[in-house]
Scaffold this motif. Structure first.
Motif, PDB file in Angstrom:
ATOM      1  N   LYS A   1       0.819  -1.304   0.065  1.00 14.87           N
ATOM      2  CA  LYS A   1      -0.056  -0.096  -0.115  1.00 14.87           C
ATOM      3  C   LYS A   1       0.990   1.468   0.084  1.00 14.87           C
ATOM      4  O   LYS A   1       2.013   1.337   0.785  1.00 14.87           O
ATOM      5  CB  LYS A   1      -0.868  -0.127   1.315  1.00 14.87           C
ATOM      6  CG  LYS A   1      -1.988   1.144   1.442  1.00 14.87           C
ATOM      7  CD  LYS A   1      -2.764   0.901   2.555  1.00 14.87           C
ATOM      8  CE  LYS A   1      -2.281   1.075   3.657  1.00 14.87           C
ATOM      9  NZ  LYS A   1      -3.256   0.872   4.836  1.00 14.87           N
ATOM     10  N   ILE A   2       0.616   2.223  -0.923  1.00 10.89           N
ATOM     11  CA  ILE A   2       1.581   3.246  -0.964  1.00 10.89           C
ATOM     12  C   ILE A   2       0.658   4.597  -0.658  1.00 10.89           C
ATOM     13  O   ILE A   2      -0.691   4.705  -0.788  1.00 10.89           O
ATOM     14  CB  ILE A   2       2.094   3.821  -2.466  1.00 10.89           C
ATOM     15  CG1 ILE A   2       2.927   4.824  -2.466  1.00 10.89           C
ATOM     16  CG2 ILE A   2       0.921   3.747  -3.369  1.00 10.89           C
ATOM     17  CD1 ILE A   2       3.855   4.680  -3.668  1.00 10.89           C
ATOM     18  N   ILE A   3       1.215   5.450   0.149  1.00  7.04           N
ATOM     19  CA  ILE A   3       0.549   6.575   0.933  1.00  7.04           C
ATOM     20  C   ILE A   3       1.209   7.705   0.576  1.00  7.04           C
ATOM     21  O   ILE A   3       2.605   7.813   0.296  1.00  7.04           O
ATOM     22  CB  ILE A   3       0.351   6.485   2.454  1.00  7.04           C
ATOM     23  CG1 ILE A   3      -0.402   4.895   2.928  1.00  7.04           C
ATOM     24  CG2 ILE A   3      -0.122   7.796   3.047  1.00  7.04           C
ATOM     25  CD1 ILE A   3      -0.083   4.932   4.506  1.00  7.04           C
ATOM     26  N   THR A   4       0.446   8.787   0.153  1.00  4.81           N
ATOM     27  CA  THR A   4       1.199  10.004  -0.367  1.00  4.81           C
ATOM     28  C   THR A   4       1.503  10.919   0.837  1.00  4.81           C
ATOM     29  O   THR A   4       0.579  11.147   1.734  1.00  4.81           O
ATOM     30  CB  THR A   4       0.562  10.855  -1.326  1.00  4.81           C
ATOM     31  OG1 THR A   4      -0.044   9.804  -2.525  1.00  4.81           O
ATOM     32  CG2 THR A   4       1.176  12.097  -1.763  1.00  4.81           C
ATOM     33  N   ILE A   5       2.741  11.537   1.175  1.00  5.31           N
ATOM     34  CA  ILE A   5       3.050  12.350   2.324  1.00  5.31           C
ATOM     35  C   ILE A   5       3.027  13.889   1.792  1.00  5.31           C
ATOM     36  O   ILE A   5       4.062  14.108   0.965  1.00  5.31           O
ATOM     37  CB  ILE A   5       4.442  12.103   2.731  1.00  5.31           C
ATOM     38  CG1 ILE A   5       4.449  10.450   3.262  1.00  5.31           C
ATOM     39  CG2 ILE A   5       4.819  12.936   3.992  1.00  5.31           C
ATOM     40  CD1 ILE A   5       5.946  10.044   3.697  1.00  5.31           C
ATOM     41  N   ARG A   6       2.054  14.641   2.062  1.00  7.38           N
ATOM     42  CA  ARG A   6       1.884  16.015   1.906  1.00  7.38           C
ATOM     43  C   ARG A   6       2.194  16.913   2.942  1.00  7.38           C
ATOM     44  O   ARG A   6       2.602  18.097   2.677  1.00  7.38           O
ATOM     45  CB  ARG A   6       0.561  16.335   1.299  1.00  7.38           C
ATOM     46  CG  ARG A   6       0.138  15.426   0.126  1.00  7.38           C
ATOM     47  CD  ARG A   6      -1.173  15.812  -0.187  1.00  7.38           C
ATOM     48  NE  ARG A   6      -1.645  15.102  -1.425  1.00  7.38           N
ATOM     49  CZ  ARG A   6      -1.325  15.188  -2.809  1.00  7.38           C
ATOM     50  NH1 ARG A   6      -0.685  16.217  -3.152  1.00  7.38           N
ATOM     51  NH2 ARG A   6      -1.919  14.268  -3.528  1.00  7.38           N
ATOM     52  N   SER A   7       2.715  16.496   4.213  1.00 13.08           N
ATOM     53  CA  SER A   7       3.031  17.285   5.373  1.00 13.08           C
ATOM     54  C   SER A   7       3.871  16.353   6.205  1.00 13.08           C
ATOM     55  O   SER A   7       3.575  15.290   6.248  1.00 13.08           O
ATOM     56  CB  SER A   7       1.932  18.040   5.880  1.00 13.08           C
ATOM     57  OG  SER A   7       0.908  17.208   6.306  1.00 13.08           O
ATOM     58  N   ARG A   8       4.910  17.261   6.962  1.00 13.62           N
ATOM     59  CA  ARG A   8       5.828  16.597   7.960  1.00 13.62           C
ATOM     60  C   ARG A   8       6.087  15.110   7.374  1.00 13.62           C
ATOM     61  O   ARG A   8       5.890  14.243   8.171  1.00 13.62           O
ATOM     62  CB  ARG A   8       4.794  16.354   9.425  1.00 13.62           C
ATOM     63  CG  ARG A   8       3.964  17.828   9.747  1.00 13.62           C
ATOM     64  CD  ARG A   8       5.054  18.889   9.798  1.00 13.62           C
ATOM     65  NE  ARG A   8       6.416  18.474  10.907  1.00 13.62           N
ATOM     66  CZ  ARG A   8       6.504  19.015  12.018  1.00 13.62           C
ATOM     67  NH1 ARG A   8       5.487  19.846  12.452  1.00 13.62           N
ATOM     68  NH2 ARG A   8       7.684  18.578  12.535  1.00 13.62           N
ATOM     69  N   LEU A   9       7.062  15.405   6.685  1.00  6.91           N
ATOM     70  CA  LEU A   9       7.745  14.181   6.145  1.00  6.91           C
ATOM     71  C   LEU A   9       8.593  13.444   7.371  1.00  6.91           C
ATOM     72  O   LEU A   9       8.803  12.451   7.624  1.00  6.91           O
ATOM     73  CB  LEU A   9       8.734  14.543   4.919  1.00  6.91           C
ATOM     74  CG  LEU A   9       9.679  13.341   4.489  1.00  6.91           C
ATOM     75  CD1 LEU A   9       8.952  12.191   4.084  1.00  6.91           C
ATOM     76  CD2 LEU A   9      10.661  13.711   3.427  1.00  6.91           C
ATOM     77  N   ASP A  10       9.185  14.521   8.219  1.00  8.39           N
ATOM     78  CA  ASP A  10       9.984  14.033   9.496  1.00  8.39           C
ATOM     79  C   ASP A  10       9.068  13.138  10.185  1.00  8.39           C
ATOM     80  O   ASP A  10       9.648  12.367  11.004  1.00  8.39           O
ATOM     81  CB  ASP A  10      10.484  15.186  10.147  1.00  8.39           C
ATOM     82  CG  ASP A  10       9.398  16.358  10.589  1.00  8.39           C
ATOM     83  OD1 ASP A  10       8.405  16.223   9.752  1.00  8.39           O
ATOM     84  OD2 ASP A  10       9.507  16.964  11.443  1.00  8.39           O
ATOM     85  N   HIS A  11       7.823  13.664  10.825  1.00  6.45           N
ATOM     86  CA  HIS A  11       6.870  12.779  11.575  1.00  6.45           C
ATOM     87  C   HIS A  11       6.842  11.390  10.841  1.00  6.45           C
ATOM     88  O   HIS A  11       6.859  10.448  11.738  1.00  6.45           O
ATOM     89  CB  HIS A  11       5.663  13.334  11.697  1.00  6.45           C
ATOM     90  CG  HIS A  11       5.544  14.635  12.225  1.00  6.45           C
ATOM     91  ND1 HIS A  11       4.626  15.116  12.947  1.00  6.45           N
ATOM     92  CD2 HIS A  11       6.638  15.032  12.972  1.00  6.45           C
ATOM     93  CE1 HIS A  11       4.716  15.990  13.545  1.00  6.45           C
ATOM     94  NE2 HIS A  11       5.970  16.040  13.783  1.00  6.45           N
ATOM     95  N   CYS A  12       6.773  11.069   9.504  1.00  4.58           N
ATOM     96  CA  CYS A  12       6.502   9.788   9.124  1.00  4.58           C
ATOM     97  C   CYS A  12       8.060   9.039   9.189  1.00  4.58           C
ATOM     98  O   CYS A  12       7.791   7.739   9.621  1.00  4.58           O
ATOM     99  CB  CYS A  12       6.232   9.840   7.652  1.00  4.58           C
ATOM    100  SG  CYS A  12       5.657   8.336   6.813  1.00  4.58           S
TER     101      CYS A  12
END
Length: 440
Positions: free
Chosen positions: A5-16
Motif C-alpha cells: 500500500k502506498i501513501i502520499t506524504i504532503r506534510s511533515r515528512l519528518d513525522h513519518c
C-alpha cells in the motif's frame, strides 16, 4: 505473499520517518512474542542512498538543490506479509531488496521492519525528488500495477514467497459501482451487442459487418493501431482492448474460431437481478387520498410514467437508442427517489438540501483530515476513516443528484408541457394514471 500500500506524504515528512524508525517497533526482540528466535539484537533499519539517522536532512537538501520543496514531499510504502510466512530477518531482507530495485538508483529511502504486530511489515519512506536529476516520483495507477506491484511480485518469487496475481483488467470506479449496484452501463450494452454480432458471424470481417448493421461506426484497417467502435448516437469510441477479457480483438477472433468449430461462442449471460418484494398494508380510500404528491415529486412521477411507454416493452431485442432511453428512465427514477426521501417539492427546498449536504461533506472532510494526521502519527484509525469515506461517497452521490435534478427540471417541464399540448390537439396520447401512495 507481500501486500503493498502506498501513501502520499504532503506534510511533515519528518513525522513519518520518526514513526518508521521507532526503535520499539523495529527491535528484533519484539519477534520473540510471535515464536521467532532472533539471532541479533540490532534494529531492523536500512538506509538506501542515505543514513537513516540523518535521512530527513539529506532529503531536504536534495529538495533545496533542485528547488522542489513544495507539493508532495515523499511516499510511504507499507510492505506487509501474512502471519507466520517469514521471519523478521527474511521480511527485512526482502523489503530492502524490493526498495533497492524500485528506488535504489534515484531516490533516498529508509526501510524499517516493524515486529510489534503478528503480521510483519516493512515501512519504506522515500523522497519524492530524485537526487540524480531532480525529477519527482509519479504515483498513479500505471506506476502501481506496472512497476511497484510487478517488482514486489518478482522479489517475492525470488525469495520463495507467494505472489498476488491480478484477475482481469482494472476498471473505472464509475463502471464498477454501477455494476455493483445493479445499474447498466454503456460498456455493458456494447458488450451485449458484440456478443450478438459474434453469434451471427463466422469471420472477423463478417463480425464487423454485423456491428455496422446494428448502427455502430467501426474504426479498423491496416493504418489503425487499435480497433475501436462507436455506438449509434454515441459521442466517443471504445477500443476493443478496453472492454475487458473476452472482448479484445484476439479474444473475439478466438470466439469466432470456436463458432466455426462448433464450440461455445459467447460467455454465459449474467443472471438477472431479482427485484425485492415488499408487503404493503392496505389503506382505506380516504387515508390514501390524504397523501397526494405536489411540485417536483408529482412532476417526476408523471414524467416517469411517460418514459415507461409501450416502446420499452417490445418483445424483440431493443435497439441501442431504446436501451439509452431505459438508462435515462433509471436515472430519473434515482432522482425521484432522492426527492421522495427528503420530501423535496420546490426549488428552495432543493437548494436547502444541497447546502445541508455540502455542509455535512465539509464537516466529515475536516474530521477525516484529523484522522489522517493521527494515522501518520502511528494510531490505528483505519476503521474510522473507512466509515467516513463510505458516508462521504453517499453524500457526494446525493449532492451530485441534486445538481442533476436542478438541471433536468426545466427539460422535464418542457417535455411534459409538449405532451399536454399534443393531448389537447388530439394526438395519440395515453391517459394519465391514477397514482396512490400507500404506507409500507
Amino acid at each position: 505473499m507481500a501486500y503493498d500500500k502506498i501513501i502520499t506524504i504532503r506534510s511533515r515528512l519528518d513525522h513519518c520517518l520518526d514513526y518508521a524508525l521507532n526503535e520499539e517497533k523495529t527491535a528484533l526482540s519484539q519477534a520473540i512474542d510471535y515464536g521467532m528466535n532472533p539471532s541479533k539484537t540490532h534494529n531492523l533499519v536500512t538506509g538506501i542512498n542515505c543514513v537513516p539517522e540523518s535521512a530527513h536532512q539529506e532529503m531536504q537538501a536534495t529538495k533545496r538543490r533542485w528547488d522542489k520543496r513544495g507539493g508532495v514531499l515523499g511516499y510511504h510504502i507499507i510492505h506487509s506479509y501474512a502471519p507466520g510466512e517469514v521471519t523478521s530477518e527474511q521480511a527485512h531482507a526482502a523489503g530492502v531488496d524490493f526498495a533497492r530495485r524500485l528506488l535504489g538508483d534515484r531516490y533516498e529511502a529508509v526501510v524499517s521492519t516493524h515486529t510489534d504486530r503478528e503480521h510483519l511489515h516493512c515501512h519504506i519512506v522515500f523522497n519524492s525528488v530524485s537526487f540524480v536529476d531532480g525529477k519527482k516520483y509519479r504515483s498513479d495507477f500505471q506506476s502501481y500495477f506496472g512497476t511497484l506491484r510487478e517488482t514486489s511480485n518478482t522479489v517475492s518469487r525470488e525469495h520463495g514467497l507467494s505472489v498476488i496475481e491480478p484477475e482481469g483488467q482494472g476498471r473505472h470506479y464509475a463502471e464498477w459501482e454501477a455494476e455493483r449496484s445493479g445499474r447498466g452501463t454503456v460498456r455493458g450494452v456494447v458488450r451485449q451487442d458484440i456478443d450478438a454480432a459474434i453469434r451471427e458471424s463466422f469471420t472477423f470481417d463478417s463480425f464487423l459487418v454485423a456491428l455496422r448493421r446494428q448502427g455502430y461506426t467501426v474504426k479498423y484497417g491496416a493504418s489503425v493501431k487499435h480497433t475501436a467502435i462507436t455506438p449509434p448516437g454515441g459521442r466517443r469510441a471504445f477500443r476493443l482492448d478496453s472492454l475487458g477479457n473476452g472482448y479484445t480483438e484476439a479474444d473475439i477472433r478466438a470466439r469466432l474460431a470456436a463458432v466455426r468449430s462448433g464450440g461455445i461462442p459467447t460467455p454465459p449471460a449474467p443472471q438477472p437481478i431479482v427485484p425485492k418484494r415488499y408487503t404493503v398494508k392496505r389503506r382505506t380510500y380516504r387515508q390514501s387520498q390524504r397523501r397526494k404528491l405536489h411540485g417536483f415529486r408529482a412532476l417526476y412521477v408523471y414524467y416517469l410514467y411517460l418514459l415507461g411507454g409501450p416502446h420499452l416493452r417490445r418483445r424483440k431485442p431493443p435497439s441501442f437508442a431504446v436501451r439509452a432511453d431505459v438508462a435515462k428512465l433509471r436515472q430519473y427514477q434515482r432522482q425521484f427517489s432522492l426527492l421522495q426521501k427528503y420530501r423535496i417539492d420546490s426549488d428552495s427546498q432543493l437548494a436547502t438540501l444541497g447546502e445541508a449536504l455540502q455542509a455535512r461533506i465539509d464537516g466529515l472532510t475536516a474530521d477525516r483530515k484529523d484522522l489522517y494526521a493521527r494515522k501518520r502519527g502511528g494510531e490505528d484509525v483505519e476503521a474510522e476513516i473507512a466509515a467516513i469515506n463510505a458516508e462521504l461517497r453517499r453524500l457526494r452521490r446525493e449532492l451530485k443528484t441534486c445538481g442533476k435534478i436542478e438541471a433536468d427540471i426545466p427539460r422535464i417541464r418542457e417535455k411534459t408541457a409538449l405532451y399536454q399540448e399534443q393531448r389537447t390537439q388530439g394526438g395519440p396520447v395515453r391517459d394519465r394514471p391514477t397514482i396512490k401512495f400507500e404506507r409500507k
